[in-house]
Design an enzyme around this catalytic site. Structure first.
Site, PDB file in Angstrom:
ATOM      1  N   ARG A 227      -2.902   5.066  -2.779  1.00 32.52           N
ATOM      2  CA  ARG A 227      -2.617   5.292  -4.190  1.00 32.52           C
ATOM      3  C   ARG A 227      -1.619   6.437  -4.317  1.00 32.52           C
ATOM      4  NH1 ARG A 227      -4.381   0.923  -4.750  1.00 32.52           N
ATOM      5  NH2 ARG A 227      -6.140   0.217  -6.043  1.00 32.52           N
ATOM      6  N   HIS A 275       5.078  -1.040  -4.358  1.00 35.47           N
ATOM      7  CA  HIS A 275       3.648  -1.374  -4.379  1.00 35.47           C
ATOM      8  C   HIS A 275       3.404  -2.827  -3.961  1.00 35.47           C
ATOM      9  CE1 HIS A 275      -0.374  -0.080  -6.397  1.00 35.47           C
ATOM     10  NE2 HIS A 275      -0.592  -0.861  -5.339  1.00 35.47           N
TER      11      HIS A 275
END
EC number: 1.1.1.79
Length: 312
Positions: A227, A275
């Site tokens: 993250r 991502h």
């Protein structure tokens, strides 16, 4: 059995059809604003509060590798999901293989000095460089869950010294295990490549900061696959500028999409992807969800439930 589905970008019609094929006795519908009809299960990603609030569900499935997106919203809106309703995350569902591909390719990229050769190519310089040895290229994995185990397994075949750091001791063959804050320094000070696969919890936010980076060997590398909030981006850039870090590969960021003005775009030793390290593969996700729902209906034991207290 009634199932509701919500995802802001997925093709809802495909998911509804696939779920009904996998669970012939279920009726599946895409949730839309104003739908307060009963449901037994909810499949969601970043759901509106009103979708889940007040519902008497048997379980909720987060359509990703972690449940942090729902848990963070629960912190602000505790009424969204009753504490008695189990929350599940997708277990692997093809993400393990994707993480293996990404991690192995990047470790080899640095090990074979392709980053250095690209820099030489940009200067039109023909210059063979000294090779690194595997013994000096220890890889440390922060986070020893399903994905961390997969990455460690894939790197073993390449002969790199491996270590992991987590809440509890692991007994993975060929991997040194370090536990807790008291063993973090010992984990870091021999880690040449740091791979982050930690869960997103209150304890891990901002963990990759100047204090942590200073404990790595000079010329280390950071690969963030977890993250964006784990990394203090200003500290990472400072470590790159000072030479403490030789390179960083980032798939996740504190703000996504990454703003155009971010200095990460322009730093010569930062590589990035948007991502995509491990995305949800629909067919494998459907298989896991349908299998787990069937087990729940039969009262059988299941895996993949998020521990709300721990945050993962």
């Amino acid at each position: 059995m009634e199932i509701i589905f919500y995802h802001p970008t997925f093709n809802a019609a495909w998911w509804v059809n696939a779920l009904e094929k996998a669970l012939p006795h279920a009726r599946v519908r895409e949730w839309k604003v104003g739908d307060n009809n009963p449901a037994d299960y909810a499949l969601v990603w970043q759901p509106p509060v009103e979708m889940l609030a007040g519902r008497r569900l048997k379980a909720v499935f987060a359509l990703g590798a972690g449940g942090d997106a729902i848990l963070s919203k629960l912190n602000a809106h505790p009424e969204m999901l009753d504490a008695s309703i189990p929350l599940f995350r997708l277990e692997d569902t093809g993400m393990g293989l994707q993480m293996q591909e990404y991690a192995v390719s990047q470790v080899l990229h640095w090990f074979r000095r392709f980053d250095d050769y690209q820099a030489l190519k940009n200067q039109a310089l023909w210059k063979p460089l000294p090779e690194y040895t595997r013994e000096e290229f220890s890889v440390g994995i922060m986070g020893a869950g399903v994905l961390g185990a997969k990455v460690a397994e894939s790197l073993q075949a390449w002969g790199f010294p491996l270590r992991c750091w987590s809440r509890s001791r692991k007994s993975w063959p060929g991997v040194e295990s370090y536990v807790g804050r008291e063993e973090l320094h010992a984990f870091l000070n021999q880690t040449r490549v740091l791979i982050n696969l930690l869960p997103n919890t209150a304890q891990t936010v901002g963990i990759i900061n100047s204090e942590l980076l200073d404990q790595l060997p000079d010329g280390a590398y950071v690969l963030n696959l977890a993250r964006g909030v784990h990394v203090q981006e200003a500290d990472l850039l400072a470590a790159l500028d000072s030479g403490k870090l030789k390179g960083a590969m980032l798939d996740v960021f504190s703000q996504e999409p990454l703003p155009q003005e971010s200095p990460l775009w322009r730093h010569p030793r930062v590589a990035m992807t948007p991502h995509i390290a491990a995305v949800t593969r629909p067919a494998e996700a459907i298989d896991y969800i349908s299998r787990t729902i069937t087990q729940l209906e039969k009262g059988e034991p299941v895996t993949g439930q998020v521990d709300r207290a721990r945050g993962y």
